[in-house]
Design a protein around this motif. Sequence first.
Motif, PDB file in Angstrom:
ATOM      1  N   UNK A  12      -2.918 -44.240  -2.517  1.00 54.30           N
ATOM      2  CA  UNK A  12      -2.431 -45.247  -3.446  1.00 54.30           C
ATOM      3  C   UNK A  12      -3.530 -45.881  -4.269  1.00 54.30           C
ATOM      4  N   UNK A  13      -4.595 -46.349  -3.589  1.00 55.81           N
ATOM      5  CA  UNK A  13      -5.637 -47.089  -4.299  1.00 55.81           C
ATOM      6  C   UNK A  13      -6.723 -46.180  -4.869  1.00 55.81           C
ATOM      7  N   UNK A  14      -7.327 -45.344  -4.029  1.00 53.16           N
ATOM      8  CA  UNK A  14      -8.430 -44.502  -4.519  1.00 53.16           C
ATOM      9  C   UNK A  14      -7.966 -43.502  -5.566  1.00 53.16           C
ATOM     10  N   UNK A  15      -6.888 -42.787  -5.286  1.00 54.10           N
ATOM     11  CA  UNK A  15      -6.445 -41.741  -6.206  1.00 54.10           C
ATOM     12  C   UNK A  15      -5.623 -42.263  -7.373  1.00 54.10           C
ATOM     13  N   UNK A  16      -4.834 -43.313  -7.155  1.00 52.23           N
ATOM     14  CA  UNK A  16      -3.932 -43.787  -8.214  1.00 52.23           C
ATOM     15  C   UNK A  16      -4.300 -45.154  -8.759  1.00 52.23           C
ATOM     16  N   UNK A  17      -5.246 -45.842  -8.118  1.00 55.21           N
ATOM     17  CA  UNK A  17      -5.675 -47.139  -8.618  1.00 55.21           C
ATOM     18  C   UNK A  17      -4.746 -48.286  -8.314  1.00 55.21           C
ATOM     19  N   UNK A  18      -3.773 -48.073  -7.440  1.00 54.22           N
ATOM     20  CA  UNK A  18      -2.784 -49.107  -7.138  1.00 54.22           C
ATOM     21  C   UNK A  18      -3.333 -50.068  -6.079  1.00 54.22           C
ATOM     22  N   UNK A  19      -3.428 -51.353  -6.405  1.00 52.63           N
ATOM     23  CA  UNK A  19      -4.062 -52.298  -5.467  1.00 52.63           C
ATOM     24  C   UNK A  19      -3.251 -52.588  -4.211  1.00 52.63           C
ATOM     25  N   UNK A  20      -1.932 -52.581  -4.328  1.00 50.27           N
ATOM     26  CA  UNK A  20      -1.097 -53.116  -3.245  1.00 50.27           C
ATOM     27  C   UNK A  20       0.050 -52.156  -2.938  1.00 50.27           C
ATOM     28  N   UNK A  21       0.306 -51.952  -1.650  1.00 50.86           N
ATOM     29  CA  UNK A  21       1.417 -51.104  -1.256  1.00 50.86           C
ATOM     30  C   UNK A  21       2.748 -51.816  -1.513  1.00 50.86           C
ATOM     31  N   UNK A  22       3.780 -51.032  -1.792  1.00 49.92           N
ATOM     32  CA  UNK A  22       5.101 -51.604  -2.016  1.00 49.92           C
ATOM     33  C   UNK A  22       5.591 -52.338  -0.773  1.00 49.92           C
ATOM     34  N   UNK A  23       6.431 -53.341  -1.005  1.00 50.89           N
ATOM     35  CA  UNK A  23       7.036 -54.051   0.121  1.00 50.89           C
ATOM     36  C   UNK A  23       7.821 -53.070   0.979  1.00 50.89           C
ATOM     37  N   UNK A  24       7.906 -53.385   2.253  1.00 50.51           N
ATOM     38  CA  UNK A  24       8.534 -52.465   3.206  1.00 50.51           C
ATOM     39  C   UNK A  24       9.983 -52.158   2.819  1.00 50.51           C
ATOM     40  N   UNK A  25      10.704 -53.141   2.269  1.00 52.75           N
ATOM     41  CA  UNK A  25      12.105 -52.906   1.952  1.00 52.75           C
ATOM     42  C   UNK A  25      12.258 -51.829   0.875  1.00 52.75           C
ATOM     43  N   UNK A  26      11.333 -51.789  -0.069  1.00 51.06           N
ATOM     44  CA  UNK A  26      11.416 -50.750  -1.103  1.00 51.06           C
ATOM     45  C   UNK A  26      11.235 -49.367  -0.503  1.00 51.06           C
ATOM     46  N   UNK A  27      10.306 -49.253   0.405  1.00 52.85           N
ATOM     47  CA  UNK A  27      10.068 -47.967   1.048  1.00 52.85           C
ATOM     48  C   UNK A  27      11.235 -47.586   1.960  1.00 52.85           C
ATOM     49  N   UNK A  28      11.869 -48.609   2.565  1.00 56.61           N
ATOM     50  CA  UNK A  28      13.052 -48.351   3.391  1.00 56.61           C
ATOM     51  C   UNK A  28      14.208 -47.838   2.545  1.00 56.61           C
ATOM     52  N   UNK A  29      14.347 -48.390   1.357  1.00 53.36           N
ATOM     53  CA  UNK A  29      15.372 -47.908   0.418  1.00 53.36           C
ATOM     54  C   UNK A  29      15.092 -46.456   0.055  1.00 53.36           C
ATOM     55  N   UNK A  30      13.840 -46.153  -0.247  1.00 54.92           N
ATOM     56  CA  UNK A  30      13.471 -44.795  -0.637  1.00 54.92           C
ATOM     57  C   UNK A  30      13.704 -43.806   0.506  1.00 54.92           C
ATOM     58  N   UNK A  31      13.323 -44.195   1.730  1.00 50.52           N
ATOM     59  CA  UNK A  31      13.526 -43.309   2.870  1.00 50.52           C
ATOM     60  C   UNK A  31      15.010 -43.040   3.097  1.00 50.52           C
ATOM     61  N   UNK A  32      15.804 -44.093   3.108  1.00 50.37           N
ATOM     62  CA  UNK A  32      17.231 -43.940   3.395  1.00 50.37           C
ATOM     63  C   UNK A  32      17.928 -43.149   2.295  1.00 50.37           C
ATOM     64  N   UNK A  33      17.541 -43.392   1.063  1.00 50.34           N
ATOM     65  CA  UNK A  33      18.144 -42.670  -0.065  1.00 50.34           C
ATOM     66  C   UNK A  33      17.772 -41.196  -0.065  1.00 50.34           C
ATOM     67  N   UNK A  34      16.656 -40.853   0.586  1.00 48.80           N
ATOM     68  CA  UNK A  34      16.282 -39.447   0.701  1.00 48.80           C
ATOM     69  C   UNK A  34      16.878 -38.778   1.918  1.00 48.80           C
ATOM     70  N   UNK A  35      16.895 -39.501   3.035  1.00 50.82           N
ATOM     71  CA  UNK A  35      17.375 -38.934   4.292  1.00 50.82           C
ATOM     72  C   UNK A  35      18.885 -38.741   4.296  1.00 50.82           C
ATOM     73  N   UNK A  36      19.612 -39.700   3.710  1.00 52.20           N
ATOM     74  CA  UNK A  36      21.079 -39.653   3.677  1.00 52.20           C
ATOM     75  C   UNK A  36      21.516 -39.870   2.232  1.00 52.20           C
TER      76      UNK A  36
END
Length: 684
Positions: free
Chosen positions: A341-365
């Motif tokens: 995230x940071x070294x390769x893409x320059x992004x300072x901060x990881x997304x909030x956990x809920x956003x990643x939970x949405x992404x996981x659930x939307x991919x898994x089911x």
Amino acid sequence: MKLSFALLLSATMLAGCATTGQSAADTGAAAPVAAVPAAKPAYGTFGFDDAGMDRGVQPGDNFYNYASGTWARTTPIPADKSNYGAFNILSDLSEARTREILDGVATDANSKIGVAYASYLDRAAIDAKGLAPVQPLLGKIKTTPKAGYSALIGELSTMGVRGPLNAGVGQDDKNPDAYIFGIYQGGLNLPDRDYYLSKDAKLAEARAAYQVHVAKLLTLAGEPDAAARAKAIVDFETAIAQVSWTRVDSRDATKTYNKMTLAELQTLAPGIDFTAMLKAGGASNIADVVVAQPSAVAGIAKLVRAAPIGVLRDQLIYNTLRSFADVLPKPLDDEQFAFYGTTLAGTPQQEERWKRAVQFTSGALDDEVSKLYVAKYFPPETKAAADTLVKNVIASMNTRIDQLEWMAPETKVKAHAKLAAFVPKIGYPDRWKDYAGLQIVAGDAFGNNVRASQFQTAYQVAKLGKPVERWEWGMTPMTVNAYANFGMVEIVFPAAILQPPFFDPAADPAVNYGGIGAVIGHELSHHFDDQGAKYDATGTLSDWWTPQDVKNFTALTGKVIAQYDAYEPLPGMHVKGALTLGENMADLAGLTVAYDAYKKSLNGQAAPVIDGFTGDQRFYLGWAQVWRRNYREATLRQRLLTDPHSPSEQRTAIVRNMEPWYGAFQPKPGEKLYLAPSERLKVW
């Protein structure tokens, strides 16, 4: 087995086929579109954010900044993003809406999506388990002998853990009514072979940081001698990079279709036991495969044969930790993000956990989430209006085919037949997958991740020997993107992209045609670009153009490559014209046919002037608006090496080839975008 993802870079849903647009295409008639918006649009007074313009910039010098310069200067990139623009704004909206849906079922023990979502959100439970969930898998990797390596990488692939090769089931390019197994080069954990091989100082820094990262992740997992083992992993991957094909060669549909028997593959690449690999991956009794990059697959297999088992194991240990970092203790998750995230893409901060939970659930089911989303957020009126736009753009493409000087008459007949065979898919599919066989367990984020990957793999492998599922989608309705599928002869527009600024039923038609109309034209024209044109009206990879057509077309595409090679978004880094050719061609054709469709939609009437802008000006401003995007430098660098799409400023600049743009904005000789008439790209 090719999908052309036209807009960004981007898992599967409910299938709703719209009409083919054949009646509109046959008559050439355009469905009527209101000349003035009936209600207040989301942006500005007519659908364009004129406050974001920089009127101090001449359109002929930089049309992107003229249309969006103030927006670009005053819009910061959020800390959890590597870039930010219209796509991200809509993606954030989709995620917020999906979160609302998932929050509503998060405490329902009978809801698979609710249980999956809640389990992923529970960071405390994940941390409390430590590395215990992954230890059996790591233990198996550490004890597998060289003779069992091929089966091991096949088994791990079902869980989403990558090995030295990639594989999967897809449509057979030369028999589009059947599925076939494909084998592809793999084995690289950096974004591109250039990250391993280039002498560029920034890439060398990334390469060194990668080795440090690998060592850190191994150390966090309790592995000894991490530094030395990390170096051996990087050395192994560097050797793989040396035999890997470039992205330019890998996008060539002809070069990458190499059908052979499994026995022939085994002879080509004896360093891997492919029968064992495929069987462990759930694919038994495979007779034929398509090998995308034969020399690379052979070279990688040779490297595997020569590599010490310790190095092979260590790469799989790292790949396993990388694959599951988000459902393992927080230090591993943080380290994973720190590098990618940071070294390769320059992004300072990881997304909030809920956003990643949405992404996981939307991919898994995916379909389980999607059917709730479209029921709530995609009204029938939007679908109907989008259908009208699609029909009008297809009709304009039909007319354009007749006007081509470089295409032979007999080829034009086949081109019309291909256009008539098109299946536009709007919003969402008309069927959903059944997840009855997927076990989701409360409080087991790691296990849910593994089982979801295994379920999806088994679902894909089960297609072998069965008719092609033409109702399936390659994106969810929540995805802000669109794509062209050559084998299916289809263009697909998920619900989430059919929103402002791409499409607003309340906006002026010119802005809609410059936005979503050009996106529709873009996807449509992909089927006639340098790769899509290799597929006929049935979706079969075949030679249906005359040799002279190919010669003429190649001469034109050479000019497109040259125009984009000249752009230098970062000092010393140019756009790769050959890599981005398909997308640049689609932008050129898409905007051209969308303009024709817009003019047809006026049914001979003059477009009104709104807020001082003519209809043609509003059309091109609509195009520029959808490409507003700010990049972090590291992300832009990575995209210039890996992305088949040009950066947003250069995508916007395609207007310099459009005669109506010159009439609308009066650019002058000497201005940076100005091209003499003889230099303007004319393909469609």
